[in-house]
Design a protein around this motif. Structure first.
Motif, PDB file in Angstrom:
ATOM      1  N   MET A 103       8.018  -1.118   6.485  1.00 36.95           N
ATOM      2  CA  MET A 103       8.201  -0.958   5.040  1.00 36.95           C
ATOM      3  C   MET A 103       7.317  -1.933   4.257  1.00 36.95           C
ATOM      4  SD  MET A 103      11.750  -1.005   2.835  1.00 36.95           S
ATOM      5  CE  MET A 103      12.033  -2.741   3.063  1.00 36.95           C
ATOM      6  N   LYS A 104       7.225  -3.186   4.805  1.00 38.11           N
ATOM      7  CA  LYS A 104       6.385  -4.179   4.129  1.00 38.11           C
ATOM      8  C   LYS A 104       4.917  -3.729   4.111  1.00 38.11           C
ATOM      9  CE  LYS A 104       9.258  -8.195   5.249  1.00 38.11           C
ATOM     10  NZ  LYS A 104       9.355  -9.436   6.053  1.00 38.11           N
ATOM     11  N   TRP A 105       4.473  -3.199   5.252  1.00 36.99           N
ATOM     12  CA  TRP A 105       3.080  -2.757   5.315  1.00 36.99           C
ATOM     13  C   TRP A 105       2.823  -1.581   4.371  1.00 36.99           C
ATOM     14  CZ3 TRP A 105      -1.619  -3.776   5.771  1.00 36.99           C
ATOM     15  CH2 TRP A 105      -2.570  -2.797   6.012  1.00 36.99           C
ATOM     16  N   LEU A 106       3.764  -0.633   4.290  1.00 38.11           N
ATOM     17  CA  LEU A 106       3.622   0.496   3.368  1.00 38.11           C
ATOM     18  C   LEU A 106       3.578   0.015   1.927  1.00 38.11           C
ATOM     19  CD1 LEU A 106       6.004   3.170   4.957  1.00 38.11           C
ATOM     20  CD2 LEU A 106       3.511   3.303   4.752  1.00 38.11           C
ATOM     21  N   LEU A 107       4.404  -0.985   1.597  1.00 35.96           N
ATOM     22  CA  LEU A 107       4.404  -1.556   0.241  1.00 35.96           C
ATOM     23  C   LEU A 107       3.047  -2.134  -0.103  1.00 35.96           C
ATOM     24  CD1 LEU A 107       6.202  -2.405  -2.255  1.00 35.96           C
ATOM     25  CD2 LEU A 107       6.524  -4.575  -1.084  1.00 35.96           C
ATOM     26  N   LYS A 116       0.149  -1.452   1.396  1.00 33.33           N
ATOM     27  CA  LYS A 116      -0.853  -0.383   1.399  1.00 33.33           C
ATOM     28  C   LYS A 116      -0.845   0.395   0.092  1.00 33.33           C
ATOM     29  CE  LYS A 116      -2.223   3.617   4.185  1.00 33.33           C
ATOM     30  NZ  LYS A 116      -1.849   4.480   5.340  1.00 33.33           N
ATOM     31  N   ASN A 117       0.350   0.775  -0.382  1.00 34.52           N
ATOM     32  CA  ASN A 117       0.456   1.537  -1.632  1.00 34.52           C
ATOM     33  C   ASN A 117       0.050   0.703  -2.835  1.00 34.52           C
ATOM     34  OD1 ASN A 117       1.358   3.836  -0.311  1.00 34.52           O
ATOM     35  ND2 ASN A 117       3.508   3.208  -0.413  1.00 34.52           N
ATOM     36  N   ASP A 118       0.395  -0.584  -2.803  1.00 36.02           N
ATOM     37  CA  ASP A 118       0.033  -1.466  -3.915  1.00 36.02           C
ATOM     38  C   ASP A 118      -1.488  -1.628  -4.000  1.00 36.02           C
ATOM     39  OD1 ASP A 118       1.272  -3.529  -5.954  1.00 36.02           O
ATOM     40  OD2 ASP A 118      -0.409  -4.541  -4.962  1.00 36.02           O
ATOM     41  N   PHE A 119      -2.132  -1.711  -2.842  1.00 37.92           N
ATOM     42  CA  PHE A 119      -3.591  -1.836  -2.836  1.00 37.92           C
ATOM     43  C   PHE A 119      -4.257  -0.562  -3.370  1.00 37.92           C
ATOM     44  CE2 PHE A 119      -3.270  -5.693  -0.467  1.00 37.92           C
ATOM     45  CZ  PHE A 119      -4.487  -6.323  -0.610  1.00 37.92           C
ATOM     46  N   LYS A 120      -3.684   0.578  -3.059  1.00 38.12           N
ATOM     47  CA  LYS A 120      -4.241   1.827  -3.580  1.00 38.12           C
ATOM     48  C   LYS A 120      -4.080   1.901  -5.094  1.00 38.12           C
ATOM     49  CE  LYS A 120      -3.628   4.777   0.494  1.00 38.12           C
ATOM     50  NZ  LYS A 120      -2.880   5.942   1.043  1.00 38.12           N
ATOM     51  N   LEU A 163      -8.420  -3.226  -8.325  1.00 39.30           N
ATOM     52  CA  LEU A 163      -9.154  -4.283  -9.020  1.00 39.30           C
ATOM     53  C   LEU A 163      -8.368  -5.589  -9.038  1.00 39.30           C
ATOM     54  CD1 LEU A 163     -11.582  -5.213 -10.685  1.00 39.30           C
ATOM     55  CD2 LEU A 163     -10.414  -4.378 -12.735  1.00 39.30           C
ATOM     56  N   ILE A 164      -7.061  -5.476  -9.327  1.00 41.73           N
ATOM     57  CA  ILE A 164      -6.226  -6.672  -9.413  1.00 41.73           C
ATOM     58  C   ILE A 164      -6.190  -7.393  -8.074  1.00 41.73           C
ATOM     59  CG2 ILE A 164      -3.862  -7.498  -9.768  1.00 41.73           C
ATOM     60  CD1 ILE A 164      -3.494  -5.113 -11.694  1.00 41.73           C
ATOM     61  N   ASN A 165      -5.932  -6.646  -7.013  1.00 40.75           N
ATOM     62  CA  ASN A 165      -5.831  -7.254  -5.688  1.00 40.75           C
ATOM     63  C   ASN A 165      -7.179  -7.773  -5.194  1.00 40.75           C
ATOM     64  OD1 ASN A 165      -3.016  -6.812  -5.259  1.00 40.75           O
ATOM     65  ND2 ASN A 165      -3.443  -4.641  -4.927  1.00 40.75           N
ATOM     66  N   TYR A 192       5.302 -10.910   0.977  1.00 40.10           N
ATOM     67  CA  TYR A 192       4.488 -10.410   2.083  1.00 40.10           C
ATOM     68  C   TYR A 192       3.091 -10.011   1.609  1.00 40.10           C
ATOM     69  CZ  TYR A 192       3.119  -7.717   6.198  1.00 40.10           C
ATOM     70  OH  TYR A 192       2.451  -7.246   7.304  1.00 40.10           O
ATOM     71  N   LYS A 193       3.063  -9.367   0.445  1.00 38.53           N
ATOM     72  CA  LYS A 193       1.774  -8.920  -0.099  1.00 38.53           C
ATOM     73  C   LYS A 193       0.856 -10.121  -0.368  1.00 38.53           C
ATOM     74  CE  LYS A 193      -0.125  -7.519  -4.507  1.00 38.53           C
ATOM     75  NZ  LYS A 193       0.164  -7.060  -5.870  1.00 38.53           N
TER      76      LYS A 193
END
Length: 783
Positions: free
Chosen positions: A1-5, A7-11, A15-17, A309-310
C-alpha cells in the motif's frame, strides 16, 4: 500500500516531487563534497608530511655560515631531536629557459628559485606516489607549483644560464615539496641529481642555507625560534614554523571547503522549507481523506508512516544519487589537492566520513518530516470532515486597508492584498529568493576581495605601486644604497618610503623573553588595516600585529617594554594591525633604531600617473640584479593568491548556476502548488469578469513583488553578514587576519544579480500560468 501511495503521488505531482528530489540531492551533494574535500585535504597533507617530514622550524640564510656552531647549538638544545643544514643555490627566473612547444623563461616569477639535491632522510622531495625522487645526471625535477603556473610537461628541456655557465636538463619528474608548495611561501625548490648539484655548486647562483630543526612536538617551534634568534646564529632570511607551513599549504583547499560548506547549509535550509511547504500543502488537500482514515480507526502512527514513507523514499534516493554525484564531482574539486600533495586516490576514512555526512542529511530530513506530521495527532475528525479549518488553527482574518485604495489599479490591488493576507504562505518564495541571493553574492564578494589590490593592506603592506625588498646579508647596506640612489634619481617616481627591519626583545603574556621584528621608518604602519587603534605617530609609540598582540597579551593603549642593547625602553601600543608576512609576527614604529643592525630593508614606492608598475618593476629588477626583490603590487597579489582565486572562480560559477536553478525550481514548484490550491478562486475570478490576462498579470505581480522583496532583503543581509562569516573563517585559519572589509562590485551586487534573478522568476511564472485556461466555474461546481 505504501508503494502504491508513493507511485500514485509521483504520477500526480511530478514537478513537486522532482523539485524536492533536486533540492535534497543538491544539498547532499554539497554537504558530502565539503566533507570529501576537507578530509582529503587534511589526510593528503598528513600523508605527504609523514613521508616527506618537513622541518618543524626552518631558518633560511643567505651568506656564510659556520656549521660547527650550528651543530653545537642544536646538540645542546633540549628540544631538538634532529637537525640538518641544507645547501640551496639561488638563481633567478631569467636564468631558466623552458624549451617545449613554446620557449619561455621564468623571469616573471616573483618566487625565489633554489637548486637543491635530495636529502637523506628528512625534508624529502617526493613524486606523485609519495616516493623519494632519485635523479640521474642531466635530469631535473620541477616543482608542481611551477608546473601549474607555466604548464610544463614531462620531457620539456630546461636551459640554465647563469654567471657564464650554461647547462641543459630534461624534466623527468614533477616534485612535491612539503615546505614550499604555496606561492605565499615566496620560495620554491628545483631538484638536481647529486652529480649535477656538486658540479654547479661553486659556479652558479648564490648559496642559501636551510637550517632545519625537529622536535618531539611541532608546537615547540615557537619557543625554539626565540632561543635560536637570540643565539647569534645565522638568520639572514625568513624563519617559518611547521604550523605556518601547514596553513599555507592548505589555504586554497580550506577556502574551497568553507564555500562548499556554507552553500550546503543554505541549500539544506531551502530543502527543509520546500519539504514543509509541500507536505503541509499535501495534507491540506487531503484533509478529508485523513479525517476519514481517523474516523474508521486507523492510528496516528500508521497515517504518519504513510506520508513519511514517501519523503523517506525521496530523501533516500536523492541522497544516494547525491552521494554518487559527489564522488564523481570530487575529482574536480580535489584536483588541486591531488596535484599539490600527490594522487593517492580516495582514502577509506574519507569514504566513511562522506557516507556519514549523507546519513546525517537523511536523519535531519526524516526528523523534520516527523516533526511536521505531529500536527495530524491533534487533528480531530470533526475538524477535518466538517469545519474545514485545516491544520493551521492560528489563521485569522487580516485587514490590510488596501481595499480602500484609490491609487492602485485593480490587478495590483487584488495581488498585493492577497500577498499581504496570505503572507505566511508566500514567505516560502521570499526566503528562498533571499537565500539564493546570499548563496550567490557572498562567494562573489569573496572572490572580488581576493582579486582587489587593496587586499595588500591586510597583508602588512601599504598600497603602493612597487615593493622593493633587500635581504642580502653582508651586502645589505650596499644594495640598499643602490636602491635608494636608483629610486631618488628616477623621474617617473612620485614618492617612496624606506623601512628598516630590526629585531628587539620583549616579554610575552607568560613573562618569557621573545623577539619582536620591527619595521621602522617615517611612515611605518601607515595605510595598513587596523583591528584597533592607529599607526604610530610619535617616537614612543609602536603598532603591533594581531598575532603578536595575542602572544604578548596586550592591546591598543597598553604599555610594552622593549629591550635594546641591554636597556629597557617603554613604548605605548598605538594600534593593532593585520599582517600575514613573517608568519604574522611583526611590529611598526617611527622610532629610529639606528644602533641596531637591520636584517631587512624595504622600499615602498609610488609612481607618477600613467607609468606602468609592471614595466617599471621589470626595468628596476634588471638594473639592481641578484639579491634584491622587485615586485609590482598587482603582480605580488596575483602570484600570491592566484591559485586560491582560480579555484574560487570555478566554485563561484557552479554556485551561481545552482542559485539560478534554485530560484527557477522553487518558483515552478510554488506556482504549481499555489495554482492547485487557488483553482476555485481563479474560477470565481473568471466568472465575475477577470480575463485570463488579468489573472496572469496578478500572479506576475505577486511573484515579482515577493521576489523583489527577497532580492532586496538578501542584498542587505549580504552586506551585513558576509564580512562576519568570512572573518570567522579567517580567524579560525590563524593567518594573522581577523577582520577583512569585503570589496564588492556594485554593478554585480546591485544591478546584474537582482535583475537576472527577478527576470528568471517572472519567466518561470509566465511559463507556469498556461494551466489556468482550464479553470472554469462550472467545472469547479461539478467537482
Amino acid at each position: 500500500m505504501k508503494w502504491l501511495l508513493v507511485k500514485n503521488d509521483f504520477k500526480r505531482n511530478k514537478l513537486i516531487n522532482l523539485a524536492l528530489f533536486m533540492f535534497i540531492m543538491f544539498s547532499s551533494v554539497l554537504a558530502i563534497l565539503s566533507v570529501i574535500v576537507a578530509s582529503q585535504t587534511m589526510i593528503s597533507i598528513s600523508e605527504l608530511y609523514k613521508k616527506a617530514e618537513p622541518a618543524h622550524f626552518l631558518q633560511m640564510h643567505k651568506g656564510d655560515i659556520n656549521e660547527s656552531e650550528i651543530d653545537t647549538f642544536m646538540s645542546e638544545h633540549e628540544l631538538v631531536t634532529y637537525w640538518q643544514t641544507v645547501t640551496m643555490l639561488t638563481v633567478y627566473g631569467e636564468s631558466l629557459t623552458i624549451i617545449s612547444e613554446e620557449t619561455y623563461n621564468l623571469s616573471d616569477s616573483r618566487l625565489d628559485i633554489g637548486l637543491v639535491k635530495q636529502n637523506e632522510t628528512k625534508d624529502l622531495l617526493l613524486n606523485a606516489n609519495h616516493e623519494k625522487v632519485t635523479l640521474q645526471k642531466g635530469e631535473i625535477g620541477m616543482p608542481i607549483l611551477l608546473k601549474d603556473m607555466y604548464g610544463m610537461e614531462i620531457g620539456d628541456h630546461v636551459q640554465l644560464s647563469s654567471q657564464g655557465v650554461s647547462k641543459e636538463f630534461i624534466i623527468t619528474e614533477f616534485i612535491l615539496d612539503s615546505m614550499m608548495n604555496s606561492p605565499m611561501a615566496s620560495s620554491t625548490r628545483i631538484l638536481l641529481s647529486d652529480d649535477d648539484f656538486e658540479a654547479l655548486s661553486n659556479q652558479v647562483g648564490e648559496r642559501e642555507y636551510l637550517i632545519e630543526a625537529y622536535f618531539h612536538d611541532a608546537n615547540e617551534a615557537s619557543d625554539f625560534q626565540t632561543a635560536y634568534e637570540n643565539s647569534g646564529l645565522p638568520q639572514n632570511g625568513q624563519a617559518i614554523t611547521y604550523t605556518i607551513i601547514f596553513i599555507l599549504s592548505a589555504l586554497t583547499d580550506i577556502t574551497t571547503v568553507f564555500m562548499l560548506l556554507l552553500v550546503s547549509i543554505l541549500l539544506i535550509i531551502v530543502s527543509f522549507i520546500c519539504v514543509k511547504f509541500t507536505l503541509m500543502a499535501t495534507l491540506e488537500e487531503e484533509l478529508t481523506e485523513i479525517g476519514t482514515m481517523k474516523a474508521i480507526g486507523i492510528q496516528f502512527s500508521d497515517i504518519r508512516n504513510l506520508y513519511l514513507y514517501k519523503y523517506r523514499f525521496i530523501a533516500t534516493t536523492a541522497i544516494m544519487t547525491g552521494y554518487f554525484a559527489a564522488l564523481h564531482l570530487s575529482t574536480i574539486f580535489t584536483k588541486h589537492i591531488s596535484a599539490t600533495f600527490g594522487d593517492q586516490g580516495m582514502y577509506t576514512i574519507t569514504i566513511l566520513i562522506s557516507i556519514t555526512a549523507g546519513l546525517l542529511v537523511f536523519v535531519f530530513t526524516n526528523y523534520y518530516c516527523s516533526k511536521l506530521l505531529k500536527k495530524l495527532k491533534k487533528l480531530s475528525v470533526v475538524t477535518a470532515l466538517l469545519h474545514g479549518e485545516g491544520l493551521d488553527k492560528k489563521k485569522r482574518k487580516t485587514k490590510s486597508g488596501l481595499s480602500k485604495s484609490k491609487v492602485l489599479p485593480v490587478n495590483w490591488l487584488v495581488s498585493i492584498r492577497d500577498v499581504y493576507q496570505e503572507r505566511r504562505n508566500w514567505s516560502m518564495m521570499f526566503v528562498v529568493v533571499l537565500i539564493a541571493v546570499l548563496l550567490i553574492l557572498i562567494p562573489v564578494n569573496l572572490m572580488n576581495t581576493l582579486k582587489e589590490p587593496r587586499l595588500i593592506t591586510y597583508m602588512g603592506s601599504s598600497l603602493e605601486d612597487i615593493l622593493i625588498e633587500v635581504e642580502n646579508g653582508e651586502n645589505l647596506e650596499n644594495d640598499a644604497a643602490d636602491v635608494k640612489l636608483l629610486v631618488k634619481n628616477d623621474t617617473n617616481l612620485k614618492s617612496y618610503q624606506e623601512y628598516r627591519r630590526v629585531r628587539v626583545q620583549t616579554s610575552d603574556a607568560e613573562g618569557e623573553k621573545m623577539n619582536l621584528h620591527i619595521d621602522y621608518g617615517e611612515k611605518a604602519g601607515s595605510g595598513l588595516q587596523y583591528v584597533s587603534g592607529k599607526a604610530p605617530e610619535t617616537e614612543n609609540e609602536i603598532a603591533i600585529s594581531y598575532l603578536n598582540a595575542e602572544k604578548i597579551g596586550k592591546t591598543t593603549g597598553d604599555n610594552i617594554v622593549l629591550f635594546t642593547n641591554g636597556k629597557e625602553q617603554p613604548f605605548l601600543i598605538s594600534g593593532v594591525y593585520q599582517d600575514v608576512t613573517s608568519g604574522g609576527y611583526t611590529a611598526k614604529a617611527t622610532h629610529n633604531f639606528s644602533t641596531l643592525q637591520p636584517v631587512k630593508v624595504t622600499f615602498s614606492t609610488h609612481l607618477k600617473e600613467g607609468i606602468d608598475p609592471e614595466k617599471k618593476a621589470s626595468e628596476w629588477s634588471e638594473i639592481l640584479g641578484a639579491g634584491v626583490s622587485v615586485n609590482s603590487m598587482s603582480q605580488f597579489i596575483d602570484q600570491t593568491l592566484g591559485g586560491v582565486v582560480h579555484q574560487l572562480q570555478t566554485i563561484v560559477l557552479a554556485i551561481t548556476l545552482i542559485g539560478a536553478s534554485l530560484v527557477m525550481l522553487v518558483t515552478g514548484l510554488y506556482l504549481k502548488l499555489r495554482l492547485a490550491k487557488d483553482r476555485s478562486a481563479i474560477a470565481v475570478l473568471k466568472a465575475i469578469g477577470f480575463s485570463e490576462q488579468d489573472i496572469k498579470k496578478q500572479y506576475m505581480i505577486k511573484i515579482g513583488t515577493v521576489s523583489l522583496a527577497g532580492i532586496l532583503t538578501g542584498t542587505i543581509l549580504t552586506e551585513v553578514l558576509d564580512e562576519p562569516i568570512i572573518n570567522v573563517g579567517l580567524s579560525i585559519a590563524g593567518l594573522g587576519i581577523k577582520n577583512v572589509e569585503l570589496f564588492t562590485n556594485p554593478v554585480i551586487t546591485y544591478l546584474i544579480c537582482p535583475f537576472c534573478l527577478l527576470l528568471l522568476t517572472l519567466f518561470i511564472t509566465k511559463r507556469s500560468m498556461r494551466s489556468i485556461q482550464n479553470y472554469h466555474i462550472m467545472k469547479m461546481i461539478k467537482e
